[in-house]
Write an enzyme that holds these catalytic residues in place. Structure first.
Site, PDB file in Angstrom:
ATOM      1  N   GLN A  29       0.888  -1.161   0.000  1.00 46.77           N
ATOM      2  CA  GLN A  29       0.000   0.000   0.000  1.00 46.77           C
ATOM      3  C   GLN A  29       0.923   1.206   0.000  1.00 46.77           C
ATOM      4  OE1 GLN A  29      -2.996   0.066   3.095  1.00 46.77           O
ATOM      5  NE2 GLN A  29      -2.975  -2.154   3.208  1.00 46.77           N
ATOM      6  N   TYR A  30       1.172   1.790  -1.139  1.00 46.35           N
ATOM      7  CA  TYR A  30       2.170   2.849  -1.185  1.00 46.35           C
ATOM      8  C   TYR A  30       1.600   4.243  -0.977  1.00 46.35           C
ATOM      9  CZ  TYR A  30       0.975   4.052  -6.013  1.00 46.35           C
ATOM     10  OH  TYR A  30       0.322   4.447  -7.132  1.00 46.35           O
ATOM     11  N   HIS A  31       0.299   4.393  -0.915  1.00 50.89           N
ATOM     12  CA  HIS A  31      -0.289   5.723  -0.685  1.00 50.89           C
ATOM     13  C   HIS A  31      -0.335   6.025   0.779  1.00 50.89           C
ATOM     14  CE1 HIS A  31      -1.867   5.286  -4.847  1.00 50.89           C
ATOM     15  NE2 HIS A  31      -1.425   6.525  -4.864  1.00 50.89           N
TER      16      HIS A  31
END
Length: 91
Positions: free
Chosen positions: A89-91
């Site tokens: 989950q890079y956000h």
């Protein structure tokens, strides 16, 4: 071709082993990994629904494809191969 994984659970799923990744996501993940394994350039991942794009601020460049909700597969592409493939989950 996929050369290395950064995420051990993703590597396990790719090799057909048990994983802690939600089973509801397996089909979507494997479809993207199959395509990534065949890709000879990052732009081959630019498929409708994958939301392919380069991430800013990384050297070498990291790319992402959307899986579901906040989950993405990210990777680097060097000399025609994918490296450090991650599920995050890079956000």
């Amino acid at each position: 071709m996929i050369k290395t994984f950064k995420n051990k659970q993703l590597a396990a799923l790719w090799s057909g082993k048990r994983t802690r990744i939600d089973g509801k996501l397996h089909k979507r993940i494997l479809m993207r990994l199959d395509r990534l394994d065949m890709a000879e350039e990052p732009e081959a991942m630019n498929i409708s629904g994958f939301n392919f794009h380069a991430l800013s601020g990384f050297s070498p460049t990291r790319y992402t494809v959307h899986v579901n909700g906040p989950w993405c597969i990210t990777f680097e592409f060097i000399d025609g191969d994918a490296y450090r493939v991650d599920f995050e989950q890079y956000h």
